[in-house]
Design a protein around this motif. Structure first.
Motif, PDB file in Angstrom:
ATOM      1  N   VAL A 140      69.334  47.818   7.529  1.00 44.46           N
ATOM      2  CA  VAL A 140      68.935  46.455   7.197  1.00 44.46           C
ATOM      3  C   VAL A 140      70.115  45.507   7.340  1.00 44.46           C
ATOM      4  O   VAL A 140      69.997  44.432   7.918  1.00 44.46           O
ATOM      5  CB  VAL A 140      68.353  46.398   5.767  1.00 44.46           C
ATOM      6  CG1 VAL A 140      68.154  44.967   5.321  1.00 44.46           C
ATOM      7  CG2 VAL A 140      67.047  47.184   5.703  1.00 44.46           C
ATOM      8  N   GLU A 141      71.264  45.919   6.853  1.00 42.56           N
ATOM      9  CA  GLU A 141      72.448  45.061   6.942  1.00 42.56           C
ATOM     10  C   GLU A 141      72.863  44.849   8.396  1.00 42.56           C
ATOM     11  O   GLU A 141      73.222  43.735   8.788  1.00 42.56           O
ATOM     12  CB  GLU A 141      73.590  45.655   6.130  1.00 42.56           C
ATOM     13  CG  GLU A 141      73.329  45.596   4.634  1.00 42.56           C
ATOM     14  CD  GLU A 141      74.321  46.416   3.840  1.00 42.56           C
ATOM     15  OE1 GLU A 141      75.295  46.922   4.420  1.00 42.56           O
ATOM     16  OE2 GLU A 141      74.108  46.559   2.629  1.00 42.56           O
ATOM     17  N   ALA A 142      72.815  45.901   9.203  1.00 41.21           N
ATOM     18  CA  ALA A 142      73.196  45.768  10.611  1.00 41.21           C
ATOM     19  C   ALA A 142      72.215  44.872  11.343  1.00 41.21           C
ATOM     20  O   ALA A 142      72.604  44.039  12.158  1.00 41.21           O
ATOM     21  CB  ALA A 142      73.260  47.138  11.276  1.00 41.21           C
ATOM     22  N   ASP A 143      70.935  45.029  11.041  1.00 39.08           N
ATOM     23  CA  ASP A 143      69.915  44.197  11.673  1.00 39.08           C
ATOM     24  C   ASP A 143      70.109  42.733  11.299  1.00 39.08           C
ATOM     25  O   ASP A 143      70.027  41.843  12.154  1.00 39.08           O
ATOM     26  CB  ASP A 143      68.522  44.675  11.263  1.00 39.08           C
ATOM     27  CG  ASP A 143      67.423  43.968  12.035  1.00 39.08           C
ATOM     28  OD1 ASP A 143      67.572  43.818  13.267  1.00 39.08           O
ATOM     29  OD2 ASP A 143      66.427  43.580  11.412  1.00 39.08           O
ATOM     30  N   THR A 144      70.398  42.475  10.037  1.00 41.13           N
ATOM     31  CA  THR A 144      70.637  41.101   9.590  1.00 41.13           C
ATOM     32  C   THR A 144      71.894  40.527  10.230  1.00 41.13           C
ATOM     33  O   THR A 144      71.892  39.387  10.691  1.00 41.13           O
ATOM     34  CB  THR A 144      70.745  41.053   8.050  1.00 41.13           C
ATOM     35  OG1 THR A 144      69.525  41.543   7.490  1.00 41.13           O
ATOM     36  CG2 THR A 144      70.986  39.635   7.557  1.00 41.13           C
ATOM     37  N   ALA A 145      72.938  41.325  10.301  1.00 41.23           N
ATOM     38  CA  ALA A 145      74.181  40.851  10.927  1.00 41.23           C
ATOM     39  C   ALA A 145      73.946  40.520  12.394  1.00 41.23           C
ATOM     40  O   ALA A 145      74.439  39.506  12.898  1.00 41.23           O
ATOM     41  CB  ALA A 145      75.279  41.905  10.783  1.00 41.23           C
ATOM     42  N   ASP A 146      73.188  41.361  13.086  1.00 41.93           N
ATOM     43  CA  ASP A 146      72.873  41.092  14.492  1.00 41.93           C
ATOM     44  C   ASP A 146      72.063  39.812  14.635  1.00 41.93           C
ATOM     45  O   ASP A 146      72.270  39.038  15.564  1.00 41.93           O
ATOM     46  CB  ASP A 146      72.106  42.263  15.115  1.00 41.93           C
ATOM     47  CG  ASP A 146      72.975  43.497  15.312  1.00 41.93           C
ATOM     48  OD1 ASP A 146      74.212  43.379  15.243  1.00 41.93           O
ATOM     49  OD2 ASP A 146      72.396  44.583  15.523  1.00 41.93           O
ATOM     50  N   SER A 147      71.135  39.593  13.708  1.00 37.14           N
ATOM     51  CA  SER A 147      70.322  38.371  13.750  1.00 37.14           C
ATOM     52  C   SER A 147      71.182  37.130  13.546  1.00 37.14           C
ATOM     53  O   SER A 147      70.982  36.111  14.198  1.00 37.14           O
ATOM     54  CB  SER A 147      69.227  38.411  12.675  1.00 37.14           C
ATOM     55  OG  SER A 147      68.306  39.434  12.934  1.00 37.14           O
ATOM     56  N   ILE A 148      72.129  37.229  12.636  1.00 32.59           N
ATOM     57  CA  ILE A 148      73.021  36.099  12.358  1.00 32.59           C
ATOM     58  C   ILE A 148      73.874  35.791  13.584  1.00 32.59           C
ATOM     59  O   ILE A 148      74.017  34.629  13.972  1.00 32.59           O
ATOM     60  CB  ILE A 148      73.892  36.380  11.113  1.00 32.59           C
ATOM     61  CG1 ILE A 148      73.006  36.414   9.862  1.00 32.59           C
ATOM     62  CG2 ILE A 148      75.018  35.351  10.983  1.00 32.59           C
ATOM     63  CD1 ILE A 148      73.681  36.995   8.647  1.00 32.59           C
ATOM     64  N   VAL A 149      74.417  36.824  14.211  1.00 32.03           N
ATOM     65  CA  VAL A 149      75.258  36.616  15.396  1.00 32.03           C
ATOM     66  C   VAL A 149      74.429  36.040  16.545  1.00 32.03           C
ATOM     67  O   VAL A 149      74.875  35.121  17.247  1.00 32.03           O
ATOM     68  CB  VAL A 149      75.970  37.923  15.804  1.00 32.03           C
ATOM     69  CG1 VAL A 149      76.636  37.796  17.162  1.00 32.03           C
ATOM     70  CG2 VAL A 149      76.994  38.304  14.749  1.00 32.03           C
ATOM     71  N   ALA A 150      73.233  36.553  16.731  1.00 36.63           N
ATOM     72  CA  ALA A 150      72.364  36.030  17.799  1.00 36.63           C
ATOM     73  C   ALA A 150      72.036  34.562  17.541  1.00 36.63           C
ATOM     74  O   ALA A 150      72.076  33.735  18.465  1.00 36.63           O
ATOM     75  CB  ALA A 150      71.085  36.852  17.893  1.00 36.63           C
ATOM     76  N   ARG A 151      71.730  34.224  16.303  1.00 35.88           N
ATOM     77  CA  ARG A 151      71.425  32.829  15.957  1.00 35.88           C
ATOM     78  C   ARG A 151      72.658  31.962  16.142  1.00 35.88           C
ATOM     79  O   ARG A 151      72.590  30.861  16.669  1.00 35.88           O
ATOM     80  CB  ARG A 151      70.923  32.781  14.512  1.00 35.88           C
ATOM     81  CG  ARG A 151      70.546  31.416  13.988  1.00 35.88           C
ATOM     82  CD  ARG A 151      69.185  30.929  14.474  1.00 35.88           C
ATOM     83  NE  ARG A 151      68.115  31.855  14.244  1.00 35.88           N
ATOM     84  CZ  ARG A 151      67.242  31.796  13.247  1.00 35.88           C
ATOM     85  NH1 ARG A 151      67.315  30.832  12.368  1.00 35.88           N
ATOM     86  NH2 ARG A 151      66.287  32.681  13.147  1.00 35.88           N
ATOM     87  N   ARG A 152      73.825  32.474  15.714  1.00 35.40           N
ATOM     88  CA  ARG A 152      75.086  31.739  15.891  1.00 35.40           C
ATOM     89  C   ARG A 152      75.335  31.446  17.360  1.00 35.40           C
ATOM     90  O   ARG A 152      75.686  30.324  17.736  1.00 35.40           O
ATOM     91  CB  ARG A 152      76.239  32.567  15.329  1.00 35.40           C
ATOM     92  CG  ARG A 152      77.608  31.922  15.552  1.00 35.40           C
ATOM     93  CD  ARG A 152      78.718  32.919  15.577  1.00 35.40           C
ATOM     94  NE  ARG A 152      78.666  33.752  16.768  1.00 35.40           N
ATOM     95  CZ  ARG A 152      79.485  34.775  16.962  1.00 35.40           C
ATOM     96  NH1 ARG A 152      80.387  35.116  16.061  1.00 35.40           N
ATOM     97  NH2 ARG A 152      79.387  35.498  18.080  1.00 35.40           N
ATOM     98  N   ASN A 153      75.141  32.450  18.204  1.00 35.01           N
ATOM     99  CA  ASN A 153      75.362  32.274  19.639  1.00 35.01           C
ATOM    100  C   ASN A 153      74.433  31.219  20.215  1.00 35.01           C
ATOM    101  O   ASN A 153      74.850  30.387  21.023  1.00 35.01           O
ATOM    102  CB  ASN A 153      75.189  33.599  20.371  1.00 35.01           C
ATOM    103  CG  ASN A 153      76.289  34.584  20.041  1.00 35.01           C
ATOM    104  OD1 ASN A 153      77.327  34.223  19.518  1.00 35.01           O
ATOM    105  ND2 ASN A 153      76.033  35.841  20.321  1.00 35.01           N
ATOM    106  N   ALA A 154      73.172  31.250  19.802  1.00 24.30           N
ATOM    107  CA  ALA A 154      72.208  30.268  20.302  1.00 24.30           C
ATOM    108  C   ALA A 154      72.580  28.864  19.845  1.00 24.30           C
ATOM    109  O   ALA A 154      72.548  27.912  20.639  1.00 24.30           O
ATOM    110  CB  ALA A 154      70.798  30.628  19.826  1.00 24.30           C
ATOM    111  N   LEU A 155      72.954  28.723  18.585  1.00 20.63           N
ATOM    112  CA  LEU A 155      73.343  27.402  18.068  1.00 20.63           C
ATOM    113  C   LEU A 155      74.589  26.881  18.781  1.00 20.63           C
ATOM    114  O   LEU A 155      74.662  25.696  19.131  1.00 20.63           O
ATOM    115  CB  LEU A 155      73.582  27.473  16.553  1.00 20.63           C
ATOM    116  CG  LEU A 155      72.361  27.726  15.692  1.00 20.63           C
ATOM    117  CD1 LEU A 155      72.779  28.014  14.245  1.00 20.63           C
ATOM    118  CD2 LEU A 155      71.396  26.546  15.749  1.00 20.63           C
ATOM    119  N   ALA A 156      75.568  27.754  19.007  1.00 23.98           N
ATOM    120  CA  ALA A 156      76.791  27.346  19.700  1.00 23.98           C
ATOM    121  C   ALA A 156      76.490  26.950  21.136  1.00 23.98           C
ATOM    122  O   ALA A 156      77.032  25.962  21.649  1.00 23.98           O
ATOM    123  CB  ALA A 156      77.824  28.466  19.655  1.00 23.98           C
TER     124      ALA A 156
END
Length: 110
Positions: free
Chosen positions: A20-36
């Motif tokens: 769950v933590e890895a999945d959430t971390a991946d989601s955060i990074v993917a969202r960060r990349n899209a926002l950037a």
């Protein structure tokens, strides 16, 4: 007929909590990349369709090497190539802001 049962370790044993933590971390990074990427696309004045494609390119660049240096380099290079003066430090600061925003967005959906 007998059923085959697979035991799944409890979260306290590490396995389930890690997933769950890895999945959430991946989601955060993917969202960060899209926002950037969308931030950079606005600065480069890309049309909306191109900005969406660019976001996918930036996210794919994140798989080049561990950490965020590959994303920083791509954003910095693309901005400068498009005539938008940017330093790697300015890109890192923007990426950090996008990371905080991604944390807030992903946290709001949990």
């Amino acid at each position: 007929m007998t059923a085959h049962v697979t035991l799944v370790p409890r979260a306290s044993e590490g396995a389930a909590g890690w997933c769950v933590e890895a999945d959430t971390a991946d989601s955060i990074v993917a969202r960060r990349n899209a926002l950037a990427a969308l931030w950079a696309a606005r600065l480069m004045r890309l049309p909306a369709d191109d900005a969406a494609s660019y976001a996918a390119e930036v996210h794919a660049a994140d798989f080049t090497s561990p950490g965020s240096d590959d994303v920083v380099h791509k954003l910095w290079y693309d901005l400068n190539r498009a005539g938008v003066p940017a330093t790697p430090q300015a890109v890192r600061e923007a990426l950090s802001r996008c990371h905080r925003e991604a944390l807030a967005q992903v946290g709001a959906t949990d």
